[in-house]
Each structure stands twice: as structure tokens, then as C-alpha cells.
Design a protein around this motif. Structure first.
Motif, PDB file in Angstrom:
ATOM      1  N   SER A 145       8.169   7.441   3.199  1.00 10.13           N
ATOM      2  CA  SER A 145       8.961   7.182   1.990  1.00 10.13           C
ATOM      3  C   SER A 145       8.831   5.726   1.559  1.00 10.13           C
ATOM      4  O   SER A 145       8.859   4.816   2.386  1.00 10.13           O
ATOM      5  CB  SER A 145      10.429   7.504   2.251  1.00 10.13           C
ATOM      6  N   PHE A 146       8.709   5.519   0.244  1.00  9.34           N
ATOM      7  CA  PHE A 146       8.721   4.161  -0.301  1.00  9.34           C
ATOM      8  C   PHE A 146       9.990   3.922  -1.134  1.00  9.34           C
ATOM      9  O   PHE A 146      10.016   3.060  -2.014  1.00  9.34           O
ATOM     10  CB  PHE A 146       7.463   3.871  -1.128  1.00  9.34           C
ATOM     11  N   LEU A 147      11.058   4.673  -0.830  1.00  7.25           N
ATOM     12  CA  LEU A 147      12.314   4.492  -1.553  1.00  7.25           C
ATOM     13  C   LEU A 147      12.805   3.049  -1.470  1.00  7.25           C
ATOM     14  O   LEU A 147      13.327   2.506  -2.443  1.00  7.25           O
ATOM     15  CB  LEU A 147      13.379   5.455  -1.016  1.00  7.25           C
ATOM     16  N   SER A 148      12.617   2.416  -0.311  1.00  7.30           N
ATOM     17  CA  SER A 148      13.076   1.027  -0.160  1.00  7.30           C
ATOM     18  C   SER A 148      12.399   0.100  -1.154  1.00  7.30           C
ATOM     19  O   SER A 148      13.025  -0.851  -1.643  1.00  7.30           O
ATOM     20  CB  SER A 148      12.825   0.545   1.273  1.00  7.30           C
ATOM     21  N   LEU A 149      11.133   0.355  -1.461  1.00  9.18           N
ATOM     22  CA  LEU A 149      10.432  -0.466  -2.454  1.00  9.18           C
ATOM     23  C   LEU A 149      11.080  -0.297  -3.827  1.00  9.18           C
ATOM     24  O   LEU A 149      11.269  -1.278  -4.560  1.00  9.18           O
ATOM     25  CB  LEU A 149       8.955  -0.080  -2.535  1.00  9.18           C
ATOM     26  N   LEU A 150      11.425   0.919  -4.170  1.00  5.92           N
ATOM     27  CA  LEU A 150      12.065   1.167  -5.459  1.00  5.92           C
ATOM     28  C   LEU A 150      13.406   0.459  -5.544  1.00  5.92           C
ATOM     29  O   LEU A 150      13.832   0.022  -6.615  1.00  5.92           O
ATOM     30  CB  LEU A 150      12.249   2.666  -5.682  1.00  5.92           C
ATOM     31  N   GLN A 151      14.054   0.336  -4.399  1.00  4.91           N
ATOM     32  CA  GLN A 151      15.369  -0.302  -4.352  1.00  4.91           C
ATOM     33  C   GLN A 151      15.294  -1.821  -4.238  1.00  4.91           C
ATOM     34  O   GLN A 151      16.327  -2.486  -4.200  1.00  4.91           O
ATOM     35  CB  GLN A 151      16.166   0.268  -3.177  1.00  4.91           C
ATOM     36  N   GLY A 152      14.071  -2.353  -4.171  1.00  6.17           N
ATOM     37  CA  GLY A 152      13.912  -3.798  -4.203  1.00  6.17           C
ATOM     38  C   GLY A 152      13.580  -4.468  -2.902  1.00  6.17           C
ATOM     39  O   GLY A 152      13.449  -5.704  -2.843  1.00  6.17           O
ATOM     40  N   ASP A 153      13.425  -3.694  -1.810  1.00  6.47           N
ATOM     41  CA  ASP A 153      13.065  -4.275  -0.513  1.00  6.47           C
ATOM     42  C   ASP A 153      11.551  -4.270  -0.351  1.00  6.47           C
ATOM     43  O   ASP A 153      10.938  -3.198  -0.309  1.00  6.47           O
ATOM     44  CB  ASP A 153      13.700  -3.485   0.634  1.00  6.47           C
ATOM     45  N   ASP A 154      10.944  -5.434  -0.254  1.00  5.86           N
ATOM     46  CA  ASP A 154       9.488  -5.551  -0.172  1.00  5.86           C
ATOM     47  C   ASP A 154       9.046  -5.391   1.279  1.00  5.86           C
ATOM     48  O   ASP A 154       8.806  -6.363   1.988  1.00  5.86           O
ATOM     49  CB  ASP A 154       9.034  -6.903  -0.726  1.00  5.86           C
ATOM     50  N   ILE A 155       8.936  -4.145   1.726  1.00 10.92           N
ATOM     51  CA  ILE A 155       8.575  -3.868   3.115  1.00 10.92           C
ATOM     52  C   ILE A 155       7.273  -3.077   3.165  1.00 10.92           C
ATOM     53  O   ILE A 155       6.905  -2.387   2.218  1.00 10.92           O
ATOM     54  CB  ILE A 155       9.686  -3.082   3.839  1.00 10.92           C
ATOM     55  N   GLN A 156       6.572  -3.183   4.295  1.00 10.02           N
ATOM     56  CA  GLN A 156       5.318  -2.454   4.462  1.00 10.02           C
ATOM     57  C   GLN A 156       5.593  -0.962   4.616  1.00 10.02           C
ATOM     58  O   GLN A 156       6.395  -0.546   5.448  1.00 10.02           O
ATOM     59  CB  GLN A 156       4.564  -2.966   5.688  1.00 10.02           C
TER      60      GLN A 156
ATOM     61  N   LEU B 245       0.841  -1.197   0.000  1.00 12.31           N
ATOM     62  CA  LEU B 245       0.000   0.000   0.000  1.00 12.31           C
ATOM     63  C   LEU B 245       0.878   1.250   0.000  1.00 12.31           C
ATOM     64  O   LEU B 245       1.659   1.468   0.927  1.00 12.31           O
ATOM     65  CB  LEU B 245      -0.883   0.025   1.244  1.00 12.31           C
ATOM     66  N   ILE B 246       0.762   2.053  -1.053  1.00  7.70           N
ATOM     67  CA  ILE B 246       1.396   3.365  -1.057  1.00  7.70           C
ATOM     68  C   ILE B 246       0.338   4.411  -1.332  1.00  7.70           C
ATOM     69  O   ILE B 246      -0.758   4.104  -1.801  1.00  7.70           O
ATOM     70  CB  ILE B 246       2.549   3.466  -2.069  1.00  7.70           C
ATOM     71  N   HIS B 247       0.691   5.644  -1.057  1.00  3.44           N
ATOM     72  CA  HIS B 247      -0.307   6.702  -1.091  1.00  3.44           C
ATOM     73  C   HIS B 247       0.316   7.979  -1.634  1.00  3.44           C
ATOM     74  O   HIS B 247       1.533   8.178  -1.561  1.00  3.44           O
ATOM     75  CB  HIS B 247      -0.848   6.934   0.332  1.00  3.44           C
TER      76      HIS B 247
ATOM     77  N   ASN C 164       2.668   1.326   4.519  1.00  2.00           N
ATOM     78  CA  ASN C 164       1.480   1.763   5.259  1.00  2.00           C
ATOM     79  C   ASN C 164       0.643   0.550   5.649  1.00  2.00           C
ATOM     80  O   ASN C 164       0.429  -0.351   4.830  1.00  2.00           O
ATOM     81  CB  ASN C 164       0.605   2.681   4.387  1.00  2.00           C
ATOM     82  N   LYS C 165       0.153   0.542   6.880  1.00  2.00           N
ATOM     83  CA  LYS C 165      -0.817  -0.473   7.283  1.00  2.00           C
ATOM     84  C   LYS C 165      -2.177  -0.170   6.678  1.00  2.00           C
ATOM     85  O   LYS C 165      -2.895  -1.064   6.221  1.00  2.00           O
ATOM     86  CB  LYS C 165      -0.936  -0.525   8.805  1.00  2.00           C
ATOM     87  N   TYR C 166      -2.537   1.114   6.678  1.00  2.00           N
ATOM     88  CA  TYR C 166      -3.815   1.577   6.139  1.00  2.00           C
ATOM     89  C   TYR C 166      -3.580   2.722   5.157  1.00  2.00           C
ATOM     90  O   TYR C 166      -2.592   3.457   5.252  1.00  2.00           O
ATOM     91  CB  TYR C 166      -4.717   2.130   7.236  1.00  2.00           C
ATOM     92  N   VAL C 167      -4.540   2.917   4.260  1.00  2.00           N
ATOM     93  CA  VAL C 167      -4.696   4.186   3.553  1.00  2.00           C
ATOM     94  C   VAL C 167      -6.125   4.659   3.814  1.00  2.00           C
ATOM     95  O   VAL C 167      -7.022   3.857   4.098  1.00  2.00           O
ATOM     96  CB  VAL C 167      -4.425   4.070   2.042  1.00  2.00           C
ATOM     97  N   PHE C 168      -6.336   5.976   3.702  1.00  2.00           N
ATOM     98  CA  PHE C 168      -7.607   6.578   4.072  1.00  2.00           C
ATOM     99  C   PHE C 168      -8.189   7.368   2.902  1.00  2.00           C
ATOM    100  O   PHE C 168      -7.462   7.784   1.999  1.00  2.00           O
ATOM    101  CB  PHE C 168      -7.426   7.496   5.283  1.00  2.00           C
TER     102      PHE C 168
END
Length: 486
Positions: free
Chosen positions: A315-326, A289-291, A328-332
Motif C-alpha cells: 500500500s502507498f496510502l501513506s504517500l497519499l497522506q503526506g508521509d514520504d516513505i519507501q 517507487l510505486i507499482h 518498494n526498494k525495487y520494481v521488476f
């Protein structure tokens, strides 16, 4: 030996002096390594209407190429399916209620820090090329801003391609550029003799397959998507010609047109594709989940800062770098029906995790009597809002894993009551943290208006809504919540 010792001492101090660089020289060196950032934003396009998201009948070769060369996000969201509130989140890192722009055509709070000040402080030049739809100027103080440009034989203005190309050729420092298209937002192309078989239908619009007016409009929308594709491909050509691999390029669309003004996924889920050669692995996907509130914190971390003070996003920079980490728990999600052409009193809020989604429609027909004030002119509009959306229940709960188009409301399912209660309480906690004008109590159904004369008054006609003469101009200032910064 003495001569050798003197030479050694000299070399030592020269080495030491070069090794201890000043902060300014560090910044210069780092700025050369930091990537340029480009965010291309389309206008009013459903996430389902891309080849890379499963629609083989629409022409989106530019975005499809980005997906092949980068990362496609399956769970990216905006909090509001309407232009200005959606864009304000991208630019501030805050949800609409906190940044102040939670109704269309309204302004962000004047003391909010936006991408212009945040990225400038990190040594970036910040540019807007195309549609703005945000204010005030002191919050959105772009280094350069170019308006859309007229073009013959098309229904909407074009992005300023000449200015973009010249900038790519001549830029001397790292930049963050938002290229904001007016496509495929209506007015659409006029397609003659459209065929429903050339369009893809989903559970939310399958019943309109025989509706000639809808098919014609939808065909024009597809043609407008194709027109935007020509712009995207031109921009990618310019990027490949003038900029190196160290360019983060993100494509998105501000919200879905089929779910505009709602908190359904068809309005709030957005396309989101990122390409960054040598950083993002080609042909990858993410279901985290990104927002939109996460975009500015990500850009700031890319620029070298992890500071996110007073921002909702992560920040979702880690996702771009290949780390599949959470991330956000929720988006609103937020729905404000006032200050639009239909302008009815029917606010909603939404909370969603990867699987389940809870919606509360605060002025549903089920509870409207508990929202009345005893003032006949005010209650007229509260009742009118509830009746305008009489088919939308007070509570909605969806299992998005098994029901992605939100067709089966599980709010009364006995086995899911504890889950619903948890989502509801977490939603109320978030609303409180946002300074929401709503709360969980009945009898709190605010009628909002901007300070001054701008905006749509509930007791006046709009092009899409007529008010009886007996009720026109009957609302006084005290009947409204006046939003001071609008």
C-alpha cells in the motif's frame, strides 16, 4: 431518591446499549465515511506525453488539472508493457508471472483473488466502465460492467459516459470504479499535413523527425490524446457534480506505446496522478517507487483493511497522506514476446531501483548457441528470435539518474560490476519467488503455447510475420510448455 436512582440506572443502561453497537451498525457508519474510488486508465500513452510531465505540445488539460489539485508520481511502473498483463496487475496486486497473465490475450490463473472479490468483501461495489481485456469471468466478477460505446467520426469507441453519470447519481454505497478508455491506442485520427514542429521529440525518437510516415502517425496519436482529454474532463465534471470531496481519483495509462513489448522505461514507466481533496495536498509530487501491484493493496487499506495475503504489492496510502516513505526498494519488469503478432522467442527480465536498472535478455544473439536444443525445428525458432533482436545485448545496465532514456549501456563498466552482480542476484531471487519459467541457466529457452487452440502458434503465420512453408506446423505439443490456464 428512589425515583432518581431508577432514572439514573435506566439512563445508564440506555447509554450502554447505544455505546455497544453491533458490528453491522459499525460497518454502516464506516461505509458512509469511506471514500469512493475511481481509477481512470488510458491505453498506450507514453509518460512523457503530458503537460504535467513536461510536454508542452500535447493537450492534456484534464490530467494537468489533477496534478495541480493532487499528487503526481514520478516513478510509477507497470511490469509489462502490454495490455492484458498490465491490467491484470492492477486488478490482482500480483506481478504477471504470479497471476498467470504474462502473455497478451491470456487469462489470469482461475484461483487468484482480484479486486472484485477483495473490495466486495470490504463493502464496496466494484464496477468496470469501458475496455476489459482481462479474463476469466470467475476472477473478474464485476458488480456492474459497461462496454465502450460507438461514436461517430472518431477512430475508437468512447467510455460509457451515460452509464457512469447515472451511476454517480444513484449509487447508495461506496464504490470502486475502473474507467478504462480505448484512447489513445491506435487506430489514430488522420491528421492532414502534419508538422514535425508541433510534436516533441526525445532521444529515443529524435532520428524519426524527418520520417513523414512517423510524423503523420505521431500527429494522429497526439490528436487521439486530445480526444481522450475530452472524456477525462467530462468524467471530472461528473465527479464534481455528483460526488463529494471524499473521492479518491487516480489517473494512469497502462503502458507506453513507444516502448511497447520492451522492458525499457519508455514502456514500463507510467503516468500516475492522484487527487483526494482534504487528504492529498494539492500540487505535490512523489519520487518514491510505486507499482501497479501496489494499487489493490492501497485500495484495500483505504477501505479499512491492511490485509495483503498472497499479493506482491504494498500500500502507498501513506504517500497519499503526506508521509514520504519507501514503498518498494525495487520494481521488476517482464517481457514475453510470444503470443503477439510478431511472436518471436526473446524473453527479458528487469530489476530497477531509483537509480540503476539491470536487464537480462535471455535469448540474445550472444548466447543463442547455448540455448539450442538439438531439435532443428525448435532451434529454428530460437535462432529466429535472437536474430530478430540482434542489436539487444545479453546484459544491460543503466544509470537512470544520468541517462533516463537508457542510451548508454554500462554492463561492461568495471567500476559497476559489484552493483550489477547484486542486481542480478536479486533479480534471480525474485524470478524464483514468482515461479518463473526462466532461470539463470542456459539451455532453458521455453517455447510457450496456450492450452487448446487459442493464441499465436510459433509455426504459423500472423499478419505481421511469415513462416517458411518447410517449417510450418512442425512443432509438436511436446516442443512447447503448455500454459494450462490460458
Amino acid at each position: 431518591m428512589k425515583i432518581f436512582s431508577k432514572i439514573s440506572i435506566f439512563v445508564f443502561f440506555v447509554t450502554l446499549s447505544f455505546g455497544c453497537k453491533t458490528p453491522s451498525s459499525d460497518n454502516t457508519q464506516n461505509s458512509e465515511k469511506r471514500p469512493n474510488i475511481i481509477f481512470y486508465l488510458a491505453d498506450d500513452q507514453d509518460v512523457y506525453d503530458y503537460g504535467c510531465y513536461g510536454n508542452e505540445k500535447v493537450i492534456t488539460t484534464g490530467v494537468d488539472r489533477l496534478a495541480k489539485e493532487g499528487m503526481l508520481f514520478k516513478n510509477a511502473f507497470t511490469a509489462q508493457a502490454i495490455c492484458a498483463p498490465s491490467r491484470s496487475q492492477l486488478f490482482t496486486g500480483n506481478y504477471p508471472l504470479k497471476n498467470g497473465c504474462f502473455a497478451n490475450h491470456t487469462a489470469t490463473k482461475p484461483k487468484i483473488k482480484s479486486v472484485t472479490s477483495q473490495m466486495k468483501s470490504l463493502g464496496y461495489e466494484v464496477v468496470l466502465a469501458g475496455k476489459s481485456h482481462v479474463k476469466p469471468y470467475n476472477v473478474y466478477n464485476w458488480d456492474k460492467e459497461w462496454e465502450p460505446v460507438p461514436k461517430k467520426d472518431v477512430p475508437r469507441d468512447y467510455i460509457p459516459l451515460d452509464s457512469i453519470e447515472n451511476y454517480f447519481k444513484t449509487s447508495k454505497k461506496p464504490f470502486c470504479m475502473f474507467i478504462t478508455s480505448k484512447y489513445p491506442h491506435g487506430k489514430y485520427f488522420d491528421v492532414e499535413n502534419p508538422n514535425a514542429e508541433d510534436l516533441k521529440f526525445y532521444p529515443f525518437n529524435a532520428h524519426k523527425k524527418s520520417d513523414k510516415a512517423y510524423v503523420k502517425s505521431r500527429a494522429g496519436y497526439y490528436r487521439s490524446i486530445e480526444e481522450d482529454n475530452t472524456q477525462i474532463e467530462k468524467v471530472l465534471e461528473l465527479v464534481d457534480t455528483y460526488l463529494g470531496d471524499n473521492t479518491l481519483f487516480i489517473y494512469s495509462a497502462d503502458h507506453g506505446v513507444s516502448g511497447k513489448f520492451t522492458v525499457k522505461d519508455i514502456g514500463l514507466k507510467v503516468p500516475f496522478v492522484a487527487r483526494w481533496p482534504k487528504v492529498i495536498k494539492a500540487g505535490t509530487t512523489s519520487d518514491q517507487l510505486i507499482h501497479y501491484t501496489d494499487v489493490l493493496p492501497t485500495f484495500m487499506e483505504v477501505a479499512g483493511s491492511k490485509e495483503r495475503k498472497d499479493m506482491d504489492g504494498n500500500s502507498f496510502l501513506s504517500l497519499l497522506q503526506g508521509d514520504d516513505i519507501q514503498v518498494n526498494k525495487y520494481v521488476f519488469g517482464v517481457r514475453t514476446n510470444q503470443n503477439i503478432l510478431n511472436s518471436e522467442v526473446f524473453p527479458s527480465r528487469m530489476i530497477r531501483d531509483k537509480r540503476y536498472k539491470y536487464i537480462r535478455n535471455f535469448n540474445s544473439i550472444e548466447v543463442v548457441e547455448q540455448n539450442l536444443t538439438g531439435k532443428s525445428n525448435v532451434d529454428y525458432f530460437i535462432k529466429r528470435g535472437a536474430n530478430a533482436h540482434k542489436n539487444e545485448p545479453f546484459e544491460e545496465l543503466y544509470d537512470l539518474q544520468n541517462d533516463p532514456f537508457e542510451q548508454n549501456n554500462l554492463a561492461q563498466n568495471s567500476e559497476l560490476q559489484s552493483l550489477k552482480e547484486k542486481l542480478k542476484q536479486d533479480l534471480f531471487s525474485w524470478m524464483q519467488s514468482q515461479g518463473d519459467i526462466l532461470n539463470e541457466e542456459f539451455g532453458n529457452m521455453p517455447i510457450i503455447t496456450p492450452k487448446g487452440k487459442k493464441g499465436f502458434k510459433l509455426d504459423q503465420d500472423t499478419p505481421r510475420r511469415k513462416i517458411p512453408d518447410s517449417i510450418k506446423n512442425t512443432l509438436a505439443k511436446d516442443d512447447y510448455i503448455v500454459i494450462e490456464h490460458w
